[in-house]
Design an enzyme around this catalytic site. Structure first.
Site, mmCIF file in Angstrom:
data_model
loop_
_atom_site.group_PDB
_atom_site.id
_atom_site.type_symbol
_atom_site.label_atom_id
_atom_site.label_comp_id
_atom_site.label_asym_id
_atom_site.label_seq_id
_atom_site.Cartn_x
_atom_site.Cartn_y
_atom_site.Cartn_z
ATOM 1 N N ASP A 118 42.007 41.580 42.158
ATOM 2 C CA ASP A 118 42.257 41.092 40.802
ATOM 3 C C ASP A 118 42.212 42.185 39.750
ATOM 4 O O ASP A 118 42.929 42.148 38.761
ATOM 5 C CB ASP A 118 41.248 39.994 40.437
ATOM 6 C CG ASP A 118 39.875 40.556 40.138
ATOM 7 O OD1 ASP A 118 39.259 41.157 41.050
ATOM 8 O OD2 ASP A 118 39.417 40.410 38.998
ATOM 9 N N ASP A 121 37.634 46.372 40.983
ATOM 10 C CA ASP A 121 36.499 46.416 41.896
ATOM 11 C C ASP A 121 36.804 45.898 43.292
ATOM 12 O O ASP A 121 35.892 45.523 44.036
ATOM 13 C CB ASP A 121 35.327 45.622 41.296
ATOM 14 C CG ASP A 121 34.806 46.269 40.023
ATOM 15 O OD1 ASP A 121 34.889 47.495 39.913
ATOM 16 O OD2 ASP A 121 34.337 45.530 39.143
ATOM 17 N N TYR A 249 32.042 36.644 37.058
ATOM 18 C CA TYR A 249 33.392 37.190 37.157
ATOM 19 C C TYR A 249 34.417 36.273 36.494
ATOM 20 O O TYR A 249 35.079 36.643 35.526
ATOM 21 C CB TYR A 249 33.761 37.428 38.629
ATOM 22 C CG TYR A 249 32.821 38.364 39.345
ATOM 23 C CD1 TYR A 249 33.007 39.737 39.297
ATOM 24 C CD2 TYR A 249 31.741 37.867 40.070
ATOM 25 C CE1 TYR A 249 32.154 40.608 39.956
ATOM 26 C CE2 TYR A 249 30.875 38.719 40.737
ATOM 27 C CZ TYR A 249 31.076 40.092 40.676
ATOM 28 O OH TYR A 249 30.227 40.946 41.332
ATOM 29 N N GLU A 493 39.080 48.356 32.090
ATOM 30 C CA GLU A 493 39.436 47.745 33.366
ATOM 31 C C GLU A 493 40.763 47.000 33.273
ATOM 32 O O GLU A 493 40.944 46.156 32.401
ATOM 33 C CB GLU A 493 38.343 46.781 33.844
ATOM 34 C CG GLU A 493 38.591 46.244 35.240
ATOM 35 C CD GLU A 493 37.394 45.538 35.825
ATOM 36 O OE1 GLU A 493 37.366 45.350 37.058
ATOM 37 O OE2 GLU A 493 36.480 45.167 35.061
#
Length: 520
Positions: A118, A121, A249, A493
């Site tokens: 996604d 990570d 998350y 990110e």
């Protein structure tokens, strides 16, 4: 007039008094004067209407031809899906990437090796992955011909199929849907509830993409979509409450928007009136939050669904529907129009940075600006295709091009026209983030690492050794600043759904043509 009519129809031989005869003439005179006045008023109104139209400038149209900077940016953006691929890579164009996740699903005797990680990570979450697929499919359906003009359509279709292959395998039976939490060396598997609706939306939208290319695959996707929707509708709930590990998350705020979103896509995929009834008369009043526009994101699909259903109102009004269904479709369109007005008319509810970027949240701020811009381009094209010249906002008329101009301002900000003079698309221009929060991009290809060793590279002061090309990072703060630090996951990110939004936005702007009237 009734008395005049009665008198006129009396037998001629019947005698009349003088007063009756005089009254008859007065009625006739009044009728003639009324007709003349009505004609004069009508002529004046008609003349004023044409005068008003003549005073308005001609409706602006998008420029013809391909816009090179958007074509270049689109070619870069689609590569991030390759960066994020799990599984045995085919025709791999990302030199530092290799096969991964090949054992995913083996413990359950299913193949979950494909799909996309996604974000940075290396975790595969079913919820955002399905949403990425839905937005990518929508982008292809609306602007596939634009993608084809710049040779990116096949790439986008292949990236979509890489996700849907995974989603098909993750749904091995009617009432089971798996999500993978990838945390080496352990694998965890959980059954889903509300995520089923988002996955149904993804599969329904993708079935339309592949309908003319692989009929059997399209039918398979649609079958899964319908079964998943039935499951989600029968067992509603918030999946992250059942799976506490996922709350840090992707903590879902609700499931009503996903149910409407899935039903909307199933209507487009099947034409079945049940689904339009589901989103209008059955659940519209309770679920849709009409009149209160929100921002489209991985967690809130209402704005996307309102624009998607506006397509039915704009372009497919000839389809037979009940009065209640048509009225409630109008409510979806009016709410979509309210969102368009929010971005066109300055107000306390549409905050912008000094550099002009729509700004909603510190975390992943670009998600909201590019998602809204994508919706603005789509809505403007619905207006063009339906010959709707104006949108009325706060006493002023706006053209479809005003929405397109807004979208251009946002995409240009992302590509470097901002106070930082930085491109937030990795690989585009000369100045873009060098410390992207991305595990694969941060670790040298020849490094030998275990699960605990990654922190050494996370905390390294050296720029990323590998280029996460096509990544759209989180973006700036409200003051237009960006801190290029690998530890700054709030800003640094990237996510696959950001890329899906950006691919759709760039595809809508790269050239101009009328959207198709029907996806089928």
């Amino acid at each position: 007039m009734l008395r005049f009519h009665y008198s006129f129809m009396e037998p001629k031989s019947k005698s009349k008094s003088k007063s009756e005869s005089t009254e008859w003439y007065w009625w006739l005179l009044v009728a003639v004067i009324a007709v003349l006045l009505a004609g004069a008023v009508y002529a004046t109104v008609w003349r004023n209407f044409h005068d008003l139209q003549n005073k308005l400038p001609p409706i602006r149209r998008p420029p013809r031809g391909v816009t090179k900077k958007y074509s270049d940016a689109l070619g870069i953006s689609t590569q991030f899906f390759d960066v994020q691929k799990s599984g045995r890579l085919e025709n791999n164009q990302i030199g530092w990437r290799g096969d991964s996740g090949l054992q995913d699903g083996k413990e359950e005797n299913i193949d979950l090796s494909k799909g996309l990680y996604d974000a940075g990570d290396l975790i595969k979450f079913g919820f955002p992955m399905a949403f990425t697929a839905t937005i990518l499919a929508w982008s292809i359906l609306e602007y596939g011909q634009h993608m084809e003009a710049v040779k990116e359509l096949k790439h986008a279709q292949e990236s979509l199929r890489w996700i849907t292959d995974y989603l098909i395998n993750a749904h091995p039976s009617d009432n089971v849907l798996y999500i993978q939490l990838h945390s080496e060396p352990k694998f965890c598997w959980f059954s889903q509830v509300d995520v089923a609706a988002e996955t149904a939306a993804a599969m329904a939208a993708a079935s339309l993409v592949f309908k003319n290319h692989d009929v059997q695959y399209s039918k398979l996707l649609l079958k899964h979509a319908q079964k998943l929707f039935e499951f989600a509708d029968r067992y509603p709930g918030i999946y992250s409450r059942s799976i506490p590990q996922i709350q840090d998350y992707y903590n879902s705020s609700g499931y009503l928007d996903e149910l409407l979103w899935a039903a909307s896509w199933l209507y487009h995929a099947t034409g079945d009136g049940y689904y339009i009834s589901y989103v209008t008369v059955m659940h519209g009043n309770a679920f849709a939050n009409w009149g209160n526009p929100t921002w489209l994101s991985w967690d809130d699909k209402l704005a996307g669904m309102q624009v998607l259903l506006s397509r039915v109102n704009f372009l497919n009004s000839e389809k037979e529907m009940s009065i209640a269904e048509n009225m409630n479709l109008q409510m979806y369109r009016r709410t979509a129009e309210a969102l368009m007005c929010r971005i066109l008319v300055p107000s306390p509810t549409s905050q912008k940075t000094n550099g002009g970027l729509i700004w909603v949240n510190d975390w992943d701020s670009l998600q909201y600006s590019i998602a809204t811009s994508f919706l603005a381009v789509v809505f403007s094209d619905y207006m063009f295709a339906s010959k709707t010249p104006y949108l009325y906002c706060s006493g002023k008329l706006y053209e479809p091009m005003d929405l397109r101009d807004f979208a251009v301002s946002q995409v240009d900000y992302v590509l470097g026209n901002n106070p930082m003079n930085m491109s937030y698309l990795v690989g585009y221009g000369l100045n873009y983030p060098q410390y992207v929060h991305h595990r694969g991009a941060s670790i040298p290809g020849n490094a030998t690492t275990g699960c605990e060793d990654g922190f050494k590279w996370l905390n390294s002061t050296k720029p990323n050794p590998n280029l996460a090309i096509g990544a759209v990072v989180g973006g700036p703060f409200l003051n237009d600043t960006y801190i290029d630090s690998r530890n700054n996951s709030m800003q640094a990110e990237p996510t696959t759904y950001n890329s899906a939004f950006f691919v759709g936005l760039l595809s809508g702007l790269v050239t101009s043509s009328s959207v198709v009237r029907s996806f089928t």
